[in-house]
Design an enzyme around this catalytic site. Structure first.
Site, PDB file in Angstrom:
ATOM      1  N   ASP A  69      10.808 -18.067  22.645  1.00 12.65           N
ATOM      2  CA  ASP A  69      11.490 -18.881  23.646  1.00 12.65           C
ATOM      3  C   ASP A  69      12.726 -19.531  23.036  1.00 12.65           C
ATOM      4  O   ASP A  69      12.832 -19.713  21.824  1.00 12.65           O
ATOM      5  CB  ASP A  69      10.555 -19.905  24.273  1.00 12.65           C
ATOM      6  CG  ASP A  69       9.528 -20.470  23.309  1.00 12.65           C
ATOM      7  OD1 ASP A  69       9.678 -20.291  22.092  1.00 12.65           O
ATOM      8  OD2 ASP A  69       8.567 -21.108  23.774  1.00 12.65           O
ATOM      9  N   GLU A 128      10.548 -24.467  28.702  1.00 12.22           N
ATOM     10  CA  GLU A 128      10.216 -25.869  28.971  1.00 12.22           C
ATOM     11  C   GLU A 128      10.394 -26.227  30.448  1.00 12.22           C
ATOM     12  O   GLU A 128       9.977 -27.293  30.883  1.00 12.22           O
ATOM     13  CB  GLU A 128      11.093 -26.796  28.109  1.00 12.22           C
ATOM     14  CG  GLU A 128      10.915 -26.623  26.605  1.00 12.22           C
ATOM     15  CD  GLU A 128       9.561 -27.095  26.107  1.00 12.22           C
ATOM     16  OE1 GLU A 128       8.801 -27.688  26.911  1.00 12.22           O
ATOM     17  OE2 GLU A 128       9.242 -26.865  24.938  1.00 12.22           O
TER      18      GLU A 128
END
EC number: 3.5.1.47
Length: 375
Positions: A69, A128
């Site tokens: 990520d 997130e």
């Protein structure tokens, strides 16, 4: 081939440019620039929004994906690093700078060492929030590059360097954001009978929510409802016309997630009737559970236990949320924790993971992926 000094330099470069979900433009460019300096013979590269996908041609027609990520968090950094964030109010406080660096180290190795299977590196934005995994799957941007298996790691500040932890089956919870807006009628503090106080309505809602987990969830299951923000009113002598709650829901089963949401909506309806107000609930980003494929997880655990310099730890189920769960719903795979031995935890403005863990992770995953055969 990248050396450890190169990897640390790259990690620190990422650390200085944290960007929020789907705005990882500098991060994407740094990834592309770094990849362009690798051996290109067996590489194919795609981009989508701020994501980067790199396919490494292998000997067998079987594809193993590895996901890292990319995004940072809206946190003001307090590490004192000489390479601290240059983006005010943003920080890599969840280790995504580590995740990308480790993936680049793996990619660099296999760019010059033909793997047994095709490898697909997924540099994914917006973990997130609002979530990047689900849109990638729904948009079918991988096309013909569909993986047969997928892997990912997440740093764990609570584990010492050299440790790896995971388990077959459920690893992380189902999660949902929670935003609740109350609308009433404002007025003068001396004339409460002419107004409709949303601070009072909000307070009653907060109190009743505490019964949801205690009295509606099977005690052998697990759920958490946390209300982290409460806001209402403008002045001490003005009755508040509006109020807002922000929080999160976490459950180990999807059935419990549905129960929690149903009860919150029922409580809201009761508060609306009791206080003659309007309540709007927005669940924001929702992440499904991270469920490790049992067979692949057992094989990864067995491999990890044989590796010199690696201490394997049996992980416990956690209420952590991770949108890697959407990949695991689509493709069998495994997520694991990597020990980084920080005195401060994830999402802490002082998070200081040990850079020694970068080389350990790369060496471990190079060995694992090199030995991996089609299932």
């Amino acid at each position: 081939m990248m050396k450890m000094n190169d990897l640390i330099h790259i990690r620190r470069a990422f650390h200085q440019i944290p960007e929020l979900g789907f705005n990882e433009f500098k991060t994407q460019q740094l990834l592309l620039d770094t990849i362009s300096n690798m051996e290109q013979t067996r590489l194919q590269i795609k981009t989508w929004k701020t994501a980067v996908f790199v396919r490494v041609e292998g000997r067998q027609d079987y594809t193993i994906a590895y996901r890292a990520d990319m995004d940072g968090l809206p946190i003001t950094e307090e590490t004192g690093y000489s390479f601290a964030s240059k983006h005010e109010g943003a920080m890599h406080a969840c280790g995504h700078d580590f995740h990308m660096t480790i993936a680049l180290g793996l990619l660099d190795h296999f760019a010059s060492h033909e793997p047994e299977c095709h490898l697909l590196f997924i540099f994914q934005p917006a973990e997130e929030g609002p979530g990047g995994a689900k849109p990638i799957i729904e948009a079918d941007v991988l096309g013909a590059w569909q993986p047969d298996e997928i892997y990912a790691l997440h740093i764990d500040p609570n584990l010492p360097v050299g440790s790896i932890a995971t388990k077959p089956g459920l690893l992380f919870a189902n999660t949902s954001e929670l935003f609740i807006d109350f609308q009433g009628k404002g007025g003068h503090a001396a004339y409460p009978h002419t107004a409709n106080d949303m601070v009072v309505a909000c307070a009653h809602f907060v109190t009743q929510v505490q019964t949801v987990v205690a009295r509606n969830i099977d005690p052998l299951d697990s759920a958490v409802v946390t209300l982290g923000v409460i806001a209402g009113g403008t002045k001490q002598n003005v009755i508040a016309a509006t109020a807002r709650l922000e929080g999160t829901i976490r459950t180990l089963s999807m059935a419990s997630m549905e129960v929690v949401k149903s009860r919150l909506e029922a409580i809201a309806a009761g508060i609306e009737a009791s206080f003659a107000c309007k309540i709007a609930i927005d669940y924001g980003s929702n992440y499904c559970e991270v469920y490790n494929d049992p067979e692949l997880a057992e094989a990864f655990v067995a491999f990890s236990k044989t590796r010199k310099g690696i201490t394997f730890v049996e992980a416990e189920e956690a209420m952590t949320g991770e949108d890697f769960g959407y990949f695991l719903k689509q493709y069998p795979g495994v997520m694991f924790w990597l020990g980084v031995d920080s005195p401060y935890g994830l999402h802490d403005s002082r998070l200081q993971p040990s850079e020694e863990a970068i080389g350990i992770a790369i060496e471990h995953m190079v060995a694992f992926l090199s030995a991996k055969k089609p299932r």
